[in-house]
Design a protein around this motif. Structure first.
Motif, mmCIF file in Angstrom:
data_model
loop_
_atom_site.group_PDB
_atom_site.id
_atom_site.type_symbol
_atom_site.label_atom_id
_atom_site.label_comp_id
_atom_site.label_asym_id
_atom_site.label_seq_id
_atom_site.Cartn_x
_atom_site.Cartn_y
_atom_site.Cartn_z
ATOM 1 N N THR A 161 0.869 -1.162 -0.061
ATOM 2 C CA THR A 161 -0.049 0.184 0.262
ATOM 3 C C THR A 161 0.764 1.382 0.042
ATOM 4 N N ARG A 162 2.133 1.289 0.184
ATOM 5 C CA ARG A 162 2.894 2.146 0.168
ATOM 6 C C ARG A 162 4.041 2.089 -0.915
ATOM 7 N N ASN A 163 4.408 2.737 -1.979
ATOM 8 C CA ASN A 163 5.116 2.260 -3.127
ATOM 9 C C ASN A 163 6.377 3.008 -2.865
ATOM 10 N N HIS A 164 7.481 2.187 -2.703
ATOM 11 C CA HIS A 164 8.923 2.666 -3.112
ATOM 12 C C HIS A 164 9.621 1.257 -3.277
ATOM 13 N N PRO A 165 10.217 0.757 -4.264
ATOM 14 C CA PRO A 165 10.723 -0.340 -4.596
ATOM 15 C C PRO A 165 11.849 -0.787 -3.670
ATOM 16 N N THR A 166 12.767 0.126 -3.446
ATOM 17 C CA THR A 166 13.860 -0.475 -2.250
ATOM 18 C C THR A 166 13.304 -0.690 -1.144
ATOM 19 N N MET A 167 12.129 -0.018 -0.467
ATOM 20 C CA MET A 167 11.510 -0.293 0.805
ATOM 21 C C MET A 167 10.681 -1.365 0.933
ATOM 22 N N GLN A 168 9.994 -1.750 -0.222
ATOM 23 C CA GLN A 168 9.038 -2.890 -0.486
ATOM 24 C C GLN A 168 10.147 -4.189 -0.439
ATOM 25 N N ALA A 169 11.056 -3.883 -0.991
ATOM 26 C CA ALA A 169 12.184 -5.244 -1.176
ATOM 27 C C ALA A 169 12.517 -5.492 0.248
ATOM 28 N N GLN A 170 12.900 -4.385 1.102
ATOM 29 C CA GLN A 170 13.469 -4.609 2.373
ATOM 30 C C GLN A 170 12.341 -5.137 3.200
ATOM 31 N N ALA A 171 11.013 -4.540 3.206
ATOM 32 C CA ALA A 171 10.086 -4.909 4.152
ATOM 33 C C ALA A 171 9.334 -6.309 4.096
ATOM 34 N N GLN A 172 9.629 -6.945 2.622
ATOM 35 C CA GLN A 172 9.259 -8.339 2.597
ATOM 36 C C GLN A 172 9.906 -9.341 3.320
ATOM 37 N N SER A 173 11.000 -8.911 3.840
ATOM 38 C CA SER A 173 11.527 -10.000 4.602
ATOM 39 C C SER A 173 11.231 -9.955 6.297
ATOM 40 N N PHE A 174 10.680 -8.912 6.556
ATOM 41 C CA PHE A 174 10.324 -8.745 7.941
ATOM 42 C C PHE A 174 9.037 -9.607 8.414
ATOM 43 N N SER A 175 8.951 -10.100 9.493
ATOM 44 C CA SER A 175 7.811 -10.583 9.990
ATOM 45 C C SER A 175 7.062 -9.155 10.889
ATOM 46 N N GLU A 176 5.988 -9.540 11.328
ATOM 47 C CA GLU A 176 5.409 -8.648 12.305
ATOM 48 C C GLU A 176 6.000 -8.456 13.434
ATOM 49 N N GLN A 177 6.750 -9.100 13.964
ATOM 50 C CA GLN A 177 7.441 -8.935 15.107
ATOM 51 C C GLN A 177 8.767 -8.292 14.800
ATOM 52 N N ASP A 178 9.402 -8.523 13.543
ATOM 53 C CA ASP A 178 10.387 -7.737 13.422
ATOM 54 C C ASP A 178 9.998 -6.385 13.272
ATOM 55 N N ILE A 179 8.902 -6.110 12.565
ATOM 56 C CA ILE A 179 8.599 -4.479 12.254
ATOM 57 C C ILE A 179 8.296 -4.001 13.842
ATOM 58 N N ALA A 180 7.559 -4.689 14.712
ATOM 59 C CA ALA A 180 7.497 -4.165 16.205
ATOM 60 C C ALA A 180 8.782 -3.840 16.735
ATOM 61 N N ASP A 181 9.903 -4.887 16.504
ATOM 62 C CA ASP A 181 11.187 -4.798 17.037
ATOM 63 C C ASP A 181 11.980 -3.468 16.477
ATOM 64 N N ILE A 182 11.857 -3.349 15.295
ATOM 65 C CA ILE A 182 12.334 -2.172 14.405
ATOM 66 C C ILE A 182 11.682 -0.967 14.810
ATOM 67 N N ALA A 183 10.514 -0.717 15.024
ATOM 68 C CA ALA A 183 9.858 0.441 15.617
ATOM 69 C C ALA A 183 10.202 0.751 16.932
ATOM 70 N N ALA A 184 10.311 -0.196 17.731
ATOM 71 C CA ALA A 184 10.748 0.068 19.275
ATOM 72 C C ALA A 184 12.380 0.636 19.297
ATOM 73 N N PHE A 185 12.950 -0.018 18.486
ATOM 74 C CA PHE A 185 14.560 0.663 18.541
ATOM 75 C C PHE A 185 14.537 2.049 17.929
ATOM 76 N N LEU A 186 14.039 2.312 16.573
ATOM 77 C CA LEU A 186 13.968 3.341 15.785
ATOM 78 C C LEU A 186 13.251 4.664 16.767
ATOM 79 N N SER A 187 12.195 4.201 17.203
ATOM 80 C CA SER A 187 11.632 5.401 17.946
ATOM 81 C C SER A 187 12.136 6.120 19.169
ATOM 82 N N ASN A 188 13.166 5.113 19.704
ATOM 83 C CA ASN A 188 13.836 5.799 20.910
ATOM 84 C C ASN A 188 15.237 6.240 20.397
ATOM 85 N N LEU A 189 15.605 6.414 19.363
ATOM 86 C CA LEU A 189 16.759 7.211 18.839
ATOM 87 C C LEU A 189 16.509 8.708 19.157
ATOM 88 N N LYS A 190 17.350 9.396 19.423
ATOM 89 C CA LYS A 190 17.192 10.918 19.340
ATOM 90 C C LYS A 190 17.921 11.234 17.865
#
Length: 124
Positions: free
Chosen positions: A95-124
């Motif tokens: 539903t979001r279109n960017h070839p590089t990001m679509q290719a990256q996101a295909q390998s992530f599970s829902e848990q991976d996405i939650a883990d990535i969001a938890a890490f990146l959201s806490n960066l300054k």
């Protein structure tokens, strides 16, 4: 093959016999009310840190513009976890279109996405 993928395959191989044994158990009575949507998985920031090693190649460079076809690459550190989760899920499901990001996101599970969001959201 990514180390996470290999580990996931090994883990699935280890739990498959358990899952098959559970499939032979008698079915439980149906629930009286439909189950509510499960809450999003809690993110593990340490696992997210390991999963984002490739993200720094584009998102960690001030003023970087991707060459295909010359997109500004946004800073993602410090974004809200919900925004990051929605964005990665959107790339994964198309539903979001960017070839590089679509290719990256295909390998992530829902848990991976939650883990990535938890890490990146806490960066300054």
């Amino acid at each position: 093959m990514r180390p996470l993928t290999i580990a996931a395959c090994l883990a699935l191989g280890a739990i498959a016999p358990i899952a098959m044994a559970q499939d032979t158990a008698p079915a439980a009575a149906p629930a009286a009310q439909p189950a509510a949507d499960p809450a999003p998985a809690a993110g593990n920031a340490e696992n997210g840190r390991m999963l984002t090693y490739t993200c720094q190649g584009c998102h960690g460079i001030d003023g970087y513009k991707n060459a295909y076809p010359n997109f500004h690459v946004p800073k993602i550190g410090g974004q809200s976890a919900q925004y990051l989760r929605n964005a990665l899920t959107g790339y994964k499901d198309g539903t979001r279109n960017h070839p590089t990001m679509q290719a990256q996101a295909q390998s992530f599970s829902e848990q991976d996405i939650a883990d990535i969001a938890a890490f990146l959201s806490n960066l300054k």
